[in-house]
Design an enzyme around this catalytic site. Sequence first.
Site, mmCIF file in Angstrom:
data_model
loop_
_atom_site.group_PDB
_atom_site.id
_atom_site.type_symbol
_atom_site.label_atom_id
_atom_site.label_comp_id
_atom_site.label_asym_id
_atom_site.label_seq_id
_atom_site.Cartn_x
_atom_site.Cartn_y
_atom_site.Cartn_z
ATOM 1 N N PRO A 10 12.646 22.547 22.270
ATOM 2 C CA PRO A 10 12.970 21.169 22.647
ATOM 3 C C PRO A 10 14.464 20.845 22.649
ATOM 4 C CG PRO A 10 11.910 21.259 20.493
ATOM 5 C CD PRO A 10 11.773 22.619 21.104
ATOM 6 N N ASN A 11 14.809 20.032 23.617
ATOM 7 C CA ASN A 11 16.154 19.464 23.805
ATOM 8 C C ASN A 11 17.165 20.454 24.391
ATOM 9 O OD1 ASN A 11 15.483 16.834 22.698
ATOM 10 N ND2 ASN A 11 15.345 17.880 20.724
ATOM 11 N N ARG A 18 24.242 17.480 25.738
ATOM 12 C CA ARG A 18 23.755 17.332 24.366
ATOM 13 C C ARG A 18 24.811 17.802 23.368
ATOM 14 N NH1 ARG A 18 19.314 21.078 21.201
ATOM 15 N NH2 ARG A 18 19.229 19.788 19.325
ATOM 16 N N TYR A 23 27.027 22.282 20.681
ATOM 17 C CA TYR A 23 26.317 23.262 21.495
ATOM 18 C C TYR A 23 27.117 23.784 22.683
ATOM 19 C CZ TYR A 23 22.417 21.748 18.641
ATOM 20 O OH TYR A 23 21.611 21.462 17.568
ATOM 21 N N ASN A 74 14.834 30.862 21.361
ATOM 22 C CA ASN A 74 15.525 29.799 20.633
ATOM 23 C C ASN A 74 14.487 28.707 20.382
ATOM 24 O OD1 ASN A 74 17.010 27.747 19.555
ATOM 25 N ND2 ASN A 74 18.741 27.975 20.964
ATOM 26 N N ALA A 77 14.495 22.890 17.251
ATOM 27 C CA ALA A 77 14.064 22.255 15.999
ATOM 28 C C ALA A 77 12.774 22.847 15.447
ATOM 29 C CB ALA A 77 13.910 20.749 16.206
ATOM 30 N N HIS A 80 12.556 25.111 12.258
ATOM 31 C CA HIS A 80 12.619 24.680 10.864
ATOM 32 C C HIS A 80 11.290 24.231 10.290
ATOM 33 C CE1 HIS A 80 16.768 25.073 11.887
ATOM 34 N NE2 HIS A 80 16.732 24.062 12.749
ATOM 35 N N ASP A 87 2.953 31.344 13.432
ATOM 36 C CA ASP A 87 1.688 32.080 13.448
ATOM 37 C C ASP A 87 1.461 32.737 14.804
ATOM 38 O OD1 ASP A 87 1.196 31.405 10.831
ATOM 39 O OD2 ASP A 87 -0.359 29.917 11.279
ATOM 40 N N GLU A 98 15.243 36.168 17.456
ATOM 41 C CA GLU A 98 15.509 34.728 17.322
ATOM 42 C C GLU A 98 16.980 34.484 17.641
ATOM 43 O OE1 GLU A 98 14.936 33.401 13.312
ATOM 44 O OE2 GLU A 98 15.584 31.345 13.744
ATOM 45 N N HIS A 100 20.191 31.375 18.214
ATOM 46 C CA HIS A 100 20.676 29.994 18.128
ATOM 47 C C HIS A 100 22.089 29.935 18.685
ATOM 48 C CE1 HIS A 100 17.295 28.800 15.663
ATOM 49 N NE2 HIS A 100 17.458 29.942 15.017
ATOM 50 N N LEU A 101 22.372 28.832 19.376
ATOM 51 C CA LEU A 101 23.729 28.604 19.871
ATOM 52 C C LEU A 101 24.679 28.320 18.712
ATOM 53 C CD1 LEU A 101 22.436 26.353 22.709
ATOM 54 C CD2 LEU A 101 23.875 28.346 23.162
ATOM 55 N N SER A 102 24.270 27.384 17.860
ATOM 56 C CA SER A 102 25.080 27.024 16.693
ATOM 57 C C SER A 102 24.710 27.949 15.533
ATOM 58 C CB SER A 102 24.819 25.563 16.313
ATOM 59 O OG SER A 102 23.491 25.411 15.814
ATOM 60 N N ARG A 107 25.214 24.238 8.860
ATOM 61 C CA ARG A 107 24.958 22.836 9.227
ATOM 62 C C ARG A 107 24.104 22.149 8.145
ATOM 63 N NH1 ARG A 107 22.897 22.620 15.167
ATOM 64 N NH2 ARG A 107 23.387 20.414 14.832
ATOM 65 N N ARG A 111 18.397 22.619 8.303
ATOM 66 C CA ARG A 111 18.497 23.712 9.284
ATOM 67 C C ARG A 111 18.615 25.088 8.620
ATOM 68 N NH1 ARG A 111 19.366 20.815 14.110
ATOM 69 N NH2 ARG A 111 20.520 18.892 13.753
HETATM 70 C C1 DQA Z 1 19.507 25.297 17.619
HETATM 71 C C2 DQA Z 1 19.696 24.874 16.163
HETATM 72 C C3 DQA Z 1 18.562 23.973 15.709
HETATM 73 O O1 DQA Z 1 18.787 23.554 14.367
HETATM 74 C C4 DQA Z 1 18.483 22.733 16.587
HETATM 75 O O2 DQA Z 1 17.365 21.946 16.200
HETATM 76 C C5 DQA Z 1 18.474 23.040 18.029
HETATM 77 C C6 DQA Z 1 19.322 24.098 18.538
HETATM 78 C C7 DQA Z 1 20.702 26.112 18.160
HETATM 79 O O3 DQA Z 1 20.535 26.769 19.165
HETATM 80 O O4 DQA Z 1 21.784 26.064 17.567
HETATM 81 O O5 DQA Z 1 17.829 22.337 18.814
HETATM 82 O O6 DQA Z 1 18.337 26.119 17.694
#
Ligand code: DQA
Length: 150
Positions: A10-11, A18, A23, A74, A77, A80, A87, A98, A100-102, A107, A111
């Site tokens: 999501p997002n 964003r 990001y 990725n 959210a 977490h 599962d 896995e 992540h950008l950040s 953080r 997270r």
């Molecule tokens: C994220 C880090 C997550 O904590 C956050 O909820 C995201 C993006 C990242 O790519 O840094 O939506 O997965």
Amino acid sequence: MRQVLVLNGPNLGRLGSREPEVYGSASFADLAAACQQAGRELGLDVQVRQTDDEAELVRWVHAAADARTPVVLNPAAFTHYSYALRDALAMRTAPLVEVHLSNPAARESFRHTSVVAGVADGTVAGFGVLSYQLALRAVAALISAAPSPG
Ligand code: DQA
């Protein structure tokens, strides 16, 4: 050519607008293009998808398990707190990285937990779009270490 899915939660479709200070300025289309370019360089057929819907993401993970398709994920959210996603991923039949950008570890404390990390081969975080390129390299290495029987 081996297919690899790059799945995004999501997002992440809002990348570019964003929280660019967190990001970066690359849009989701830019991210997808960078993944496809990395795939061409690595000899992988990369398909990039994004959803805001947990059920849809779980269905994609099930289909990847059925088809023995490696996944770069990725979970955004969902990382977490989604035990449903964890599962589903635990049923995997091919490499899972896995991404992540950040750097979630640097953080907010919520997270710092990934419910997904324990079922992945590894995690790449904190390098923006480069995280995905590195994750695809990791997938390519895992595939060549243990090629699919089919
Ligand atoms: C994220 C880090 C997550 O904590 C956050 O909820 C995201 C993006 C990242 O790519 O840094 O939506 O997965």
